[in-house]
Design an enzyme around this catalytic site. Structure first.
Site, PDB file in Angstrom:
ATOM      1  N   SER A 210      72.577  49.838  29.701  1.00  0.00           N
ATOM      2  CA  SER A 210      72.279  50.109  31.104  1.00  0.00           C
ATOM      3  C   SER A 210      70.853  50.612  31.227  1.00  0.00           C
ATOM      4  O   SER A 210      70.344  51.294  30.321  1.00  0.00           O
ATOM      5  CB  SER A 210      73.237  51.181  31.642  1.00  0.00           C
ATOM      6  OG  SER A 210      72.806  51.648  32.906  1.00  0.00           O
TER       7      SER A 210
ATOM      8  N   TYR B  36      76.667  59.722  30.229  1.00  0.00           N
ATOM      9  CA  TYR B  36      76.512  58.263  30.326  1.00  0.00           C
ATOM     10  C   TYR B  36      75.122  57.834  29.874  1.00  0.00           C
ATOM     11  O   TYR B  36      74.967  56.891  29.079  1.00  0.00           O
ATOM     12  CB  TYR B  36      76.759  57.816  31.759  1.00  0.00           C
ATOM     13  CG  TYR B  36      76.722  56.318  31.934  1.00  0.00           C
ATOM     14  CD1 TYR B  36      77.822  55.534  31.583  1.00  0.00           C
ATOM     15  CD2 TYR B  36      75.598  55.684  32.450  1.00  0.00           C
ATOM     16  CE1 TYR B  36      77.794  54.159  31.736  1.00  0.00           C
ATOM     17  CE2 TYR B  36      75.562  54.309  32.609  1.00  0.00           C
ATOM     18  CZ  TYR B  36      76.661  53.551  32.247  1.00  0.00           C
ATOM     19  OH  TYR B  36      76.634  52.181  32.399  1.00  0.00           O
TER      20      TYR B  36
END
Length: 248
Positions: free
Chosen positions: A138, A153
């Protein structure tokens, strides 16, 4: 970018983790359509997988299940050419002071430790004949994009990028082609987190189902599928978005 690609994946074998929905399901479908034998990894055998793929039970946080799944693939077909580390979780918003320890543990276990476990057991098969690893990362894991909450994350995806560079450095000379990819902000269950920095700064509250995301699943799966087709001589150890190299 002009890179050497496999136009036909007939005779090749792929494992896609988290393949029952979203980007993982679309990648598994794409690889099937290209002729590969696709093992669609799921955490529950009640989860549906794309027609024409082989359902395989694998919770990436459990080494025994990872080992059993990889051994099973080897026993059935004797090879593994493509590994797509797609399974992931995401819970977002807090800074590190407020981030619950349980969330940190769960996120790192799934998004970083899990792919490491899968690679631990899959790499011996992948290096037999020019295998590829595609780590679905990501932009939130880019070192230049840290901050603005979601530490577990972000760090898990930065670590996943680190795994990519390790695999390239350790096994690139043995023919392994490992790359990371940011699929962009995709309309999936987790898609609501892939907001732009402007959106995050504005304080907008995204829909939990990701409907505000600007990309369909098909677009999110496009570059990971392309990376899975890389042939000998293709770039490795890179971070990609929309078939272009981006900064770590």
């Amino acid at each position: 970018m002009d890179v050497p690609l496999h136009d036909d994946l007939g005779g090749q074998v792929a494992l896609v983790t988290g393949a029952n929905r979203g980007i993982g399901r679309e990648i598994a479908t794409n690889l099937r359509d290209l002729g590969a034998t696709v093992y669609a990894g799921v955490r529950s055998m009640s989860n549906d997988v794309p027609e024409g793929t082989e359902q395989v039970f694998v919770d990436v946080t459990q080494e025994g299940e990872v080992s059993t799944a990889i051994d099973g693939i080897y026993s059935e077909v004797g090879r593994l050419d493509i590994l797509v580390n797609n399974a992931g979780v995401g819970e977002f918003g807090d800074d590190i002071v407020k981030e619950p320890v349980e969330r940190i543990d769960r996120t790192l276990a799934t998004n970083l430790r899990g792919p490491m476990l899968v690679c631990k057991h899959a790499v011996p098969l992948l290096i037999q004949d020019g295998g590829r690893v595609v780590n679905v990362s990501s932009g939130m894991g880019a070192l230049s994009e840290m901050g603005d909450g979601s530490p577990a994350y972000r760090v898990s995806k930065a670590g996943l990028n680190g795994l990519t560079t390790y695999l390239d450095a350790q096994y690139g000379e043995k023919g392994l082609i490992a790359n990371s990819v940011c699929p962009g902000w995709v309309r999936t269950d987790m898609g609501s987190v892939e907001r732009s920095s402007t959106d995050r700064a504005s304080g907008r509250s995204p829909r939990a189902d990701g409907e505000e995301a600007d990309r369909p699943v098909e677009k999110g799966a496009e570059t990971p599928t392309w990376l899975a087709r890389f042939a000998e001589g293709a770039p490795a150890g890179k971070f990609w978005r929309d078939k272009e190299i981006i900064d770590w």
